[in-house]
Motif scaffolding. Structure first.
Motif, PDB file in Angstrom:
ATOM      1  N   SER A 209     -26.482  66.112  53.845  1.00 21.80           N
ATOM      2  CA  SER A 209     -25.155  65.704  53.312  1.00 21.80           C
ATOM      3  C   SER A 209     -24.922  64.823  52.183  1.00 21.80           C
ATOM      4  N   ASN A 210     -25.888  63.786  51.938  1.00 19.41           N
ATOM      5  CA  ASN A 210     -26.044  62.959  50.888  1.00 19.41           C
ATOM      6  C   ASN A 210     -27.053  63.287  49.740  1.00 19.41           C
ATOM      7  N   SER A 232     -26.709  70.541  39.386  1.00 19.51           N
ATOM      8  CA  SER A 232     -25.939  69.800  40.317  1.00 19.51           C
ATOM      9  C   SER A 232     -25.523  68.467  39.627  1.00 19.51           C
ATOM     10  N   TYR A 233     -24.526  68.075  40.455  1.00 17.52           N
ATOM     11  CA  TYR A 233     -23.999  66.840  39.883  1.00 17.52           C
ATOM     12  C   TYR A 233     -24.057  65.730  41.173  1.00 17.52           C
ATOM     13  N   VAL A 237     -21.955  56.371  41.969  1.00 16.49           N
ATOM     14  CA  VAL A 237     -21.300  55.356  42.881  1.00 16.49           C
ATOM     15  C   VAL A 237     -21.650  55.535  44.525  1.00 16.49           C
ATOM     16  N   VAL A 238     -21.450  56.819  44.778  1.00 15.64           N
ATOM     17  CA  VAL A 238     -21.705  57.398  46.115  1.00 15.64           C
ATOM     18  C   VAL A 238     -23.166  57.206  46.392  1.00 15.64           C
ATOM     19  N   HIS A 239     -24.002  57.172  45.403  1.00 12.12           N
ATOM     20  CA  HIS A 239     -25.443  56.965  45.606  1.00 12.12           C
ATOM     21  C   HIS A 239     -26.226  58.173  46.424  1.00 12.12           C
ATOM     22  N   ASP A 240     -26.069  59.447  45.938  1.00 12.93           N
ATOM     23  CA  ASP A 240     -26.638  60.740  46.431  1.00 12.93           C
ATOM     24  C   ASP A 240     -28.180  60.510  46.309  1.00 12.93           C
ATOM     25  N   TYR A 241     -28.818  61.367  47.163  1.00 14.40           N
ATOM     26  CA  TYR A 241     -30.358  61.613  47.051  1.00 14.40           C
ATOM     27  C   TYR A 241     -30.806  61.700  45.641  1.00 14.40           C
ATOM     28  N   LEU A 242     -30.247  62.856  44.975  1.00 15.87           N
ATOM     29  CA  LEU A 242     -30.670  63.105  43.722  1.00 15.87           C
ATOM     30  C   LEU A 242     -30.497  61.995  42.806  1.00 15.87           C
ATOM     31  N   SER A 243     -30.001  61.004  42.876  1.00 19.20           N
ATOM     32  CA  SER A 243     -29.851  59.824  41.958  1.00 19.20           C
ATOM     33  C   SER A 243     -30.797  58.980  41.985  1.00 19.20           C
ATOM     34  N   LEU A 244     -31.763  59.139  42.967  1.00 24.90           N
ATOM     35  CA  LEU A 244     -33.070  58.376  42.852  1.00 24.90           C
ATOM     36  C   LEU A 244     -33.763  58.814  41.823  1.00 24.90           C
ATOM     37  N   ASN A 285     -31.293  54.524  51.853  1.00 19.60           N
ATOM     38  CA  ASN A 285     -31.093  54.555  53.576  1.00 19.60           C
ATOM     39  C   ASN A 285     -30.291  53.436  54.035  1.00 19.60           C
ATOM     40  N   GLU A 286     -30.148  52.245  53.325  1.00 18.45           N
ATOM     41  CA  GLU A 286     -29.480  51.067  53.652  1.00 18.45           C
ATOM     42  C   GLU A 286     -27.973  51.579  53.809  1.00 18.45           C
TER      43      GLU A 286
END
Length: 460
Positions: A209-210, A232-233, A237-244, A285-286
């Motif tokens: 979901s994230n 993918s987008y 701001v939401v901090h999705d997993y892919l942003s890592l 994860n926080e």
């Protein structure tokens, strides 16, 4: 199309694409043994017959795009909406006639008004119902009364997905040369998938979901292959997993040189800076609802054994890590699970493992001979860490929760498993050269993929 869509397919040549897919694709033929897919096949065939009738009568353009969107549905679990534009000159009466010509059985018809739009209901002799509306040039059909109403209200309120920044971003990347384009929303997907899964698989899907916001893929079909490539987008701001992975270069996938030939599944992470990934993953994860419980378990474990697991992995972690599950052989041989990590320096990693084992031994009052003693198998040493499950606490639920931990070194990699026999099995495969990177099926599969990846999931 309402904003809660799980998946949307945009077909450029609907009839020919659907015909070739439903009659020639071997994967779809296999899926038809599942009742839900057989029912979906029946519904789309009916719509196709409506569209074929309508193309000529209504002078629908050959390039008209057909949209099929999948949504959660109260009554059926999931259902879909089919939508396309018809010429402004088309008569509503002609549309009704086309629908009724395509119905193969007796029916009754009734109309209701939703947000000022006339919704037509057809009740068939077999007890099934479907609904459609035509508003200006927009034609929408569904088998769900909830979805057809939601669609009508969305149209009137002008609150469709075109108001969604994430969706419009990926919409612009869709190619025009493919058979179709597919758009998937991970958050909505994770909301409907658990009802179809066993308990042990639910947590993995829920974690998706994230993963990202929307993904756009160009769909291309062959007789025994379905390929989907796209973009993918990820919302920082939401901090999705892919942003890592934004500032992490994707390395060449080399871990498959250790995986056994009978690998059935692996989840892979590749980065250029393993320490940064672990730090960012911890921060990611926080924000999760489960973080408090995870942190509590981690602190209790570290306090009991006098260790710091984040420091332990940071001292040697390299640029590749993977969770692996192998295929079982009948009733006698259960699937094996492994966690494999590339090291920056194998000597530093072994020193870290020795220090960790000694700390566990002292704090847990374990006999030194039992804890430190190493087994040697085919010139590979197998060590042991007497620790309960800790990998998911650091690397997430994709990694196995071993109740015991045995480890060995192969080249520049650390391999962990729950038993010595599991490691012996992997060593046997590796020593015989029977690894996944040499499997002809895997090689054929990976031909159309990049050899570099930040995130990679393989399932056989």
């Amino acid at each position: 199309i309402p904003t809660d869509a799980v998946c949307i397919t945009e077909a450029h040549d609907f009839t020919n694409t659907w015909k070739s897919f439903s009659t020639e694709n071997a994967i779809w033929k296999e899926l038809l043994s599942v009742e839900a897919f057989m029912e979906l096949n029946h519904k789309i065939n009916f719509f196709d017959s409506v569209f074929v009738h309508g193309e000529k009568v209504l002078n629908i353009d050959d390039n008209t795009k057909i949209y099929l969107s999948v949504h959660a549905d109260t009554a059926n679990g999931v259902d879909f909406i089919l939508a396309f534009n018809i010429p402004l000159t088309a008569e509503k009466r002609a549309v009704n006639e086309i629908i009724e010509q395509a119905i193969p059985v007796m029916y009754t018809k009734s109309d209701t008004l939703v947000a000022g739009i006339a919704v037509h209901q057809y009740s068939l002799r077999d007890g099934k119902k479907f609904y459609y509306y035509l508003n200006n040039t927009v034609f929408v059909l569904s088998y769900s009364p909830d979805l057809i109403e939601k669609s009508a209200r969305t149209l009137v309120a002008n609150a469709s997905l075109l108001q969604n920044k994430s969706f419009t971003k990926v919409l612009k990347t869709a190619g025009s040369e493919s058979s179709a384009n597919v758009f998937v929303n991970f958050k909505n997907l994770s909301g409907i998938m658990p009802q179809y899964l066993s308990d042990e698989n639910k947590s993995f899907i829920e974690a998706m979901s994230n993963f990202a916001q929307w993904i756009s893929m160009d769909l291309n079909l062959k007789n025994d292959v379905i390929t989907m490539n796209g973009f993918s987008y990820s919302n920082e701001v939401v901090h999705d997993y892919l942003s890592l992975f934004k500032n992490q270069k994707a390395p060449k996938i080399e871990l498959t040189s250790l995986m056994p030939l009978n690998t059935a599944f692996f989840s892979y992470v590749g980065v250029n800076d393993g320490q940064k990934y672990l730090k960012d993953f911890k921060q990611f994860n926080e924000a999760s609802a489960e973080n408090e419980q995870r942190e509590k378990q981690l602190k209790a474990l570290e306090s009991k054994y006098g260790i710091d697991l984040n420091y332990f992995f940071n001292s040697w972690i390299g640029n590749e890590m993977a969770a692996v599950i192998t295929e079982s052989y009948g009733e006698k041989y259960a699937p094996e699970q492994y966690a494999i990590f590339k090291t920056r320096d194998i000597n530093s990693a072994l020193q870290a493992f020795n220090e960790l084992a000694q700390s566990i031994q002292v704090n847990a009052a374990i006999d030194a001979d039992v804890e430190i003693e190493l087994e040697e198998y085919r010139n590979y040493k197998i060590g042991k860490l007497t620790l309960p499950a800790f990998l998911p606490l650091i690397f997430g639920k994709a990694f196995p929760a071993f109740s015991k931990h045995y480890y060995t070194v192969i080249d520049n990699y650390i391999v962990l498993a729950e038993s010595q026999s599991s490691l012996r099995s992997l060593i046997n495969f590796y020593s015989a050269g029977r690894t996944l990177n040499k499997d002809r099926h895997y090689l054929k599969f990976s031909e159309s993929l990049s050899e570099n990846a930040n995130f990679f999931v393989y399932s056989a």
